[in-house]
Design a protein around this motif. Structure first.
Motif, PDB file in Angstrom:
ATOM      1  N   PRO A  95       0.795  -1.231   0.000  1.00 47.50           N
ATOM      2  CA  PRO A  95       0.000   0.000   0.000  1.00 47.50           C
ATOM      3  C   PRO A  95       0.826   1.280   0.000  1.00 47.50           C
ATOM      4  CG  PRO A  95      -0.941  -1.600   1.512  1.00 47.50           C
ATOM      5  CD  PRO A  95       0.375  -2.169   1.063  1.00 47.50           C
ATOM      6  N   ALA A  96       1.879   1.308   0.794  1.00 44.27           N
ATOM      7  CA  ALA A  96       2.682   2.540   0.879  1.00 44.27           C
ATOM      8  C   ALA A  96       3.347   2.861  -0.453  1.00 44.27           C
ATOM      9  CB  ALA A  96       3.723   2.396   1.986  1.00 44.27           C
ATOM     10  N   ALA A  97       3.837   1.832  -1.129  1.00 50.88           N
ATOM     11  CA  ALA A  97       4.499   2.041  -2.417  1.00 50.88           C
ATOM     12  C   ALA A  97       3.507   2.471  -3.483  1.00 50.88           C
ATOM     13  CB  ALA A  97       5.218   0.763  -2.844  1.00 50.88           C
ATOM     14  N   LYS A  98       2.288   1.944  -3.434  1.00 44.36           N
ATOM     15  CA  LYS A  98       1.285   2.315  -4.430  1.00 44.36           C
ATOM     16  C   LYS A  98       0.751   3.725  -4.188  1.00 44.36           C
ATOM     17  CE  LYS A  98       1.595  -1.572  -6.563  1.00 44.36           C
ATOM     18  NZ  LYS A  98       2.242  -1.663  -7.889  1.00 44.36           N
ATOM     19  N   ALA A  99       0.719   4.171  -2.933  1.00 41.78           N
ATOM     20  CA  ALA A  99       0.249   5.525  -2.635  1.00 41.78           C
ATOM     21  C   ALA A  99       1.274   6.586  -3.013  1.00 41.78           C
ATOM     22  CB  ALA A  99      -0.084   5.650  -1.151  1.00 41.78           C
TER      23      ALA A  99
END
Length: 475
Positions: free
Chosen positions: A329-333
């Protein structure tokens, strides 16, 4: 001929039946409608190639290709040069897949044209084939690639076994489809076409980890598949042979890649009667296909919500899709580059809500600068992604999405997209496909040159030679 000097018995094997279709189509030709369909895919691939000229993958592969000596027989798109056919196929296949703008077959989840069309164009140019012959070869190669992909699709699982195992079916199956197309254009007979496919089955490869955690190698997968296919056909021309049971055998293609979940019957289902080719989805947006329905849902909500007034965003997609566009999630955000942004559900939704470019979102939305845009990242951080039951029912025959947006007054707004734009239920017209091409080549071709490419590509079904088309995209 086999090493023992005897001819293989291909007649009743899977690869033999696929080769028979190729041999018959070379003699009889595709229907006018199928040739037109392939011509549209040629135009689409050429535009995608020209758009990718400045990509790191394009520069790296072209630099390596220039170090390989050989007779200049086929165009490296945008290079101003000609190369051996297999080398040109490598360059152009890499270009075709580098922007993630290439067509998609469902439910196999393959991007077939990005490898097969460059292989067919390269060999067609090298051999002086007519445009119609190139379309016939590319059409058969695409059909074979997606049928092999269907052999790895598990109805019970609801997903591709290739995909479940982290394998890039596009490049694995694309190598075999490219070999069929190249062998047809080299004039091999049915057994020679079967040999070429049997050889290419040992060459296909590709892992999907770059989708998750980075790296640009995936962009070269279709180039290597095209290169492998042309090389396999050249080997077959000179006497190398492939196993007759290469597809269905104990140590064959489907068992090796998909194990017991493989279904050989799907490869042959109504072969020659039903064509998967016209149902392959064109991409309207230059990003991972799993993100497209979310983009269209965001576009539908733009008239209802002000991005500055958004407090929360929920993106519902099919469960298998989460691994590609929502995790980690952090990388996609906060994608680390424009390329990584193209595989992010949160980022693509945010760009579409903010207005996007092109046909909805475009190349300008996936630059490294765009990936650092504060407004986009602020919106992307508000997105939480989850699996949705309705989306799971439709996947992988569609890549649907539902988007729910809560504004600061506590009101929820929802848009659901069940049928992807660019597919049979929501097709791109010739004018829209031409617009996509024009957006791809903006700043690379003059308006007059772009019109010429469109005209030459769409005239291929009439049998026009490739010379004028390939000269127009050579650069």
């Amino acid at each position: 001929m086999s090493e023992s000097g005897t001819r293989h018995d291909f007649e009743n094997t899977v690869v033999g039946r696929l080769a028979a279709l190729a041999d018959r189509t070379r003699a009889e030709g595709l229907s006018g409608e199928l040739r037109k369909d392939v011509a549209r895919r040629v135009l689409d691939v050429l535009g995608n190639c020209l758009a990718a000229q400045d990509q790191p993958s394009a520069r790296a592969v072209t630099a390596v290709a220039r170090d390989w000596a050989g007779a200049p027989r086929a165009t490296g798109i945008g290079t101003g040069e000609r190369f051996p056919a297999a080398t040109a196929a490598l360059i152009n296949g890499t270009l075709a897949h580098s922007m993630d703008f290439d067509d998609t077959h469902l439910p196999s989840i393959l991007h077939p044209s990005a490898s097969v069309v460059p292989a067919a164009l390269a060999v067609g140019e090298a051999t002086g084939a007519t445009g119609a012959a190139v379309l016939d070869a590319a059409g058969v190669g695409i059909e074979i690639a997606v049928r092999l992909g269907m052999g790895g699709y598990d109805e019970e699982l609801g997903n591709s076994e290739f995909f479940e195992r982290g394998q890039h079916a596009t490049s694995i199956c694309g190598a075999v489809g490219s070999a069929a197309a190249a062998a047809m254009l080299y004039g091999l007979d049915g057994e020679g076409i079967a040999d070429a496919m049997g050889i290419a089955a040992s060459f296909g490869a590709g892992l999907l980890e770059a989708n998750r955690t980075g790296g640009t190698v995936k962009r070269a997968h279709c180039g290597w598949a095209a290169h492998s296919g042309v090389t396999a056909a050249e080997f077959a021309r000179h006497g190398l042979t492939g196993p007759p049971t290469v597809i269905e055998g104990r140590f064959g293609f489907l068992q090796a890649f998909c194990g017991d979940r493989a279904d050989t019957a799907k490869v042959l289902d109504r072969l020659g009667e039903h064509w998967e080719l016209p149902g392959i989805f064109f991409k309207p947006y230059p990003c991972n296909h799993f993100t497209h329905a979310g983009i269209d849902a965001a576009r539908a909500l733009r008239g209802e919500v002000d991005p500055a007034d958004i407090a929360e965003i929920e993106l519902g997609v099919p469960k298998p899709v989460l691994r590609t566009i929502a995790e980690p999630p952090a990388a996609k955000a906060a994608p680390e580059s424009g390329y990584h942004a193209a595989f992010s559900g949160p980022f693509t939704v945010a760009r579409a809500l903010l207005g996007g470019s092109g046909l909805g979102v475009g190349h300008a939305d996936f630059t490294d600068e765009a990936a650092r845009d504060p407004r986009t990242l602020e919106l992307a951080r508000l997105v939480t992604s989850h699996s949705d039951d309705r989306c799971d029912e439709l996947y992988p025959h569609q890549f649907p999405a539902v988007l729910r947006v809560r504004t600061r007054d506590g009101v929820w707004h929802e848009a659901r997209v069940d049928h992807n734009r660019g597919g049979p239920r929501n097709p791109l017209s010739d004018d829209e496909l031409t617009m996509k091409f024009d957006l791809n080549v903006e700043g690379r071709l003059t308006e007059q040159a772009a019109e010429a490419v469109v005209g030459h590509a769409l005239a291929l079904p009439a049998g026009d030679p490739l010379d004028a088309l390939m000269a127009a995209v050579r650069g």
